[in-house]
Write an enzyme that holds these catalytic residues in place. Structure first.
Site, PDB file in Angstrom:
ATOM      1  N   HIS A   1      13.907  -3.719  12.313  1.00  0.00           N
ATOM      2  CA  HIS A   1      14.422  -3.507  10.951  1.00  0.00           C
ATOM      3  C   HIS A   1      16.332  -3.393  11.543  1.00  0.00           C
ATOM      4  O   HIS A   1      16.369  -3.275  12.228  1.00  0.00           O
ATOM      5  CB  HIS A   1      13.814  -2.101  10.629  1.00  0.00           C
ATOM      6  CG  HIS A   1      14.080  -1.445  10.933  1.00  0.00           C
ATOM      7  ND1 HIS A   1      12.757  -0.842  12.318  1.00  0.00           N
ATOM      8  CD2 HIS A   1      14.297  -0.111  10.982  1.00  0.00           C
ATOM      9  CE1 HIS A   1      13.036  -0.514  12.822  1.00  0.00           C
ATOM     10  NE2 HIS A   1      14.320   0.645  12.509  1.00  0.00           N
ATOM     11  N   ILE A   2      16.695  -4.289  10.071  1.00  0.00           N
ATOM     12  CA  ILE A   2      18.468  -3.745  10.312  1.00  0.00           C
ATOM     13  C   ILE A   2      18.870  -2.431   9.236  1.00  0.00           C
ATOM     14  O   ILE A   2      18.193  -3.239   7.898  1.00  0.00           O
ATOM     15  CB  ILE A   2      18.688  -5.228   9.663  1.00  0.00           C
ATOM     16  CG1 ILE A   2      18.277  -6.374  10.725  1.00  0.00           C
ATOM     17  CG2 ILE A   2      20.705  -5.346   9.977  1.00  0.00           C
ATOM     18  CD1 ILE A   2      18.578  -7.652  10.593  1.00  0.00           C
ATOM     19  N   HIS A   3      18.998  -1.837   9.783  1.00  0.00           N
ATOM     20  CA  HIS A   3      19.994  -0.771   9.003  1.00  0.00           C
ATOM     21  C   HIS A   3      20.921  -0.663   8.068  1.00  0.00           C
ATOM     22  O   HIS A   3      22.104  -1.445   8.377  1.00  0.00           O
ATOM     23  CB  HIS A   3      19.373   0.321   9.295  1.00  0.00           C
ATOM     24  CG  HIS A   3      19.136   1.346   9.885  1.00  0.00           C
ATOM     25  ND1 HIS A   3      18.195   2.105   9.109  1.00  0.00           N
ATOM     26  CD2 HIS A   3      18.536   0.963  11.285  1.00  0.00           C
ATOM     27  CE1 HIS A   3      17.016   2.815  10.249  1.00  0.00           C
ATOM     28  NE2 HIS A   3      17.077   2.008  10.490  1.00  0.00           N
TER      29      HIS A   3
ATOM     30  N   SER B   1       1.174  -0.959  -0.218  1.00  0.00           N
ATOM     31  CA  SER B   1      -0.021  -0.078   0.036  1.00  0.00           C
ATOM     32  C   SER B   1       0.874   1.583   0.017  1.00  0.00           C
ATOM     33  O   SER B   1       0.380   2.085  -0.434  1.00  0.00           O
ATOM     34  CB  SER B   1      -0.819  -0.059   1.309  1.00  0.00           C
ATOM     35  OG  SER B   1       0.011   0.068   2.435  1.00  0.00           O
TER      36      SER B   1
ATOM     37  N   ASN C   1      17.855  -0.531  16.345  1.00  0.00           N
ATOM     38  CA  ASN C   1      17.857   0.288  17.089  1.00  0.00           C
ATOM     39  C   ASN C   1      16.236  -1.021  17.953  1.00  0.00           C
ATOM     40  O   ASN C   1      15.454  -1.181  17.508  1.00  0.00           O
ATOM     41  CB  ASN C   1      16.616   1.844  16.947  1.00  0.00           C
ATOM     42  CG  ASN C   1      18.071   2.579  15.412  1.00  0.00           C
ATOM     43  OD1 ASN C   1      19.284   2.369  16.743  1.00  0.00           O
ATOM     44  ND2 ASN C   1      17.638   2.944  14.856  1.00  0.00           N
TER      45      ASN C   1
ATOM     46  N   ASP D   1      16.526   3.072   2.354  1.00  0.00           N
ATOM     47  CA  ASP D   1      15.906   4.003   3.177  1.00  0.00           C
ATOM     48  C   ASP D   1      15.535   5.484   2.149  1.00  0.00           C
ATOM     49  O   ASP D   1      16.583   5.830   1.808  1.00  0.00           O
ATOM     50  CB  ASP D   1      17.275   4.167   4.651  1.00  0.00           C
ATOM     51  CG  ASP D   1      16.709   4.690   5.715  1.00  0.00           C
ATOM     52  OD1 ASP D   1      16.149   6.220   5.312  1.00  0.00           O
ATOM     53  OD2 ASP D   1      16.394   4.590   6.539  1.00  0.00           O
TER      54      ASP D   1
ATOM     55  N   ALA E   1      16.616   4.904  20.533  1.00  0.00           N
ATOM     56  CA  ALA E   1      16.160   5.653  19.512  1.00  0.00           C
ATOM     57  C   ALA E   1      15.304   5.125  18.012  1.00  0.00           C
ATOM     58  O   ALA E   1      15.400   5.184  16.591  1.00  0.00           O
ATOM     59  CB  ALA E   1      17.205   6.216  18.113  1.00  0.00           C
TER      60      ALA E   1
ATOM     61  N   VAL F   1      10.176   3.256  14.095  1.00  0.00           N
ATOM     62  CA  VAL F   1       9.048   2.421  14.158  1.00  0.00           C
ATOM     63  C   VAL F   1       9.432   1.228  14.299  1.00  0.00           C
ATOM     64  O   VAL F   1      10.447   0.045  14.222  1.00  0.00           O
ATOM     65  CB  VAL F   1       9.398   1.606  12.113  1.00  0.00           C
ATOM     66  CG1 VAL F   1       8.456   1.262  11.232  1.00  0.00           C
ATOM     67  CG2 VAL F   1       9.372   3.120  11.838  1.00  0.00           C
TER      68      VAL F   1
END
Length: 163
Positions: A149-151, A63, A136, A80, A142, A145
């Site tokens: 998730h892995i940055h 979506s 995070n 990102d 910090a 969301v």
């Protein structure tokens, strides 16, 4: 194999050229502008476990658009929208785990899979000289969301300490 490497290098060059030219229309817009990109401020306002779908669940159900780099039955990888390095992508599980601190023993295989996918996409993105993985957790970590998730950040010399 050589053709795949050349294709990946060409795609990286094209992505960098588009990045230099300006924002990409296929990326999710809006999340980064909540507080002018200040992740700490966004984390302070984030709702850990609200009833509303997260931005990542909306990307998963298509979506919201995203610049998707990889997908398999267990995870999705996408760029990102507010990159903090020349290469910055996210690896998210399709299973909605709000925080790494809320992962269960049954998630062990999934968590390992996420790391191996991060490694695979980092290689494709040309990060042979190194990169950083960041997860995070919670307000003080910090997390803005509440969907694990892995940055993955790379493409330049990263500094230490990170925060």
């Amino acid at each position: 194999m050589a053709a795949a490497v050349l294709l990946a290098a060409g795609l990286r060059a094209a992505r960098r050229a588009v990045t230099a030219a300006g924002p990409r229309g296929t990326q999710v817009q809006g999340a980064a502008s909540l507080t002018n990109g200040n992740e700490v401020a966004k984390a302070q306002k984030a709702a850990p476990g609200g009833a509303a779908p997260t931005i990542f669940s909306r990307i998963l159900d298509r979506s919201l658009p995203a610049d998707i780099l990889y997908e398999d039955p267990q995870c999705l990888v996408f760029r990102d929208v507010a990159p903090q390095a020349p290469v910055h992508f996210l690896v998210i599980p399709k299973k909605p785990i709000p925080r790494i601190s809320q992962a269960e023993e049954e998630d062990q295989q999934l968590l390992g899979h996420l790391l191996l996918v991060a490694k695979k996409i980092a290689q494709i993105e040309g990060l042979q000289d190194g990169y950083r993985l960041v997860i995070n957790d919670g307000k003080l970590g910090a997390q803005s969301v509440y969907h694990l998730h892995i940055h993955v950040l790379g493409g330049r010399q990263l500094q230490w300490p990170p925060g």
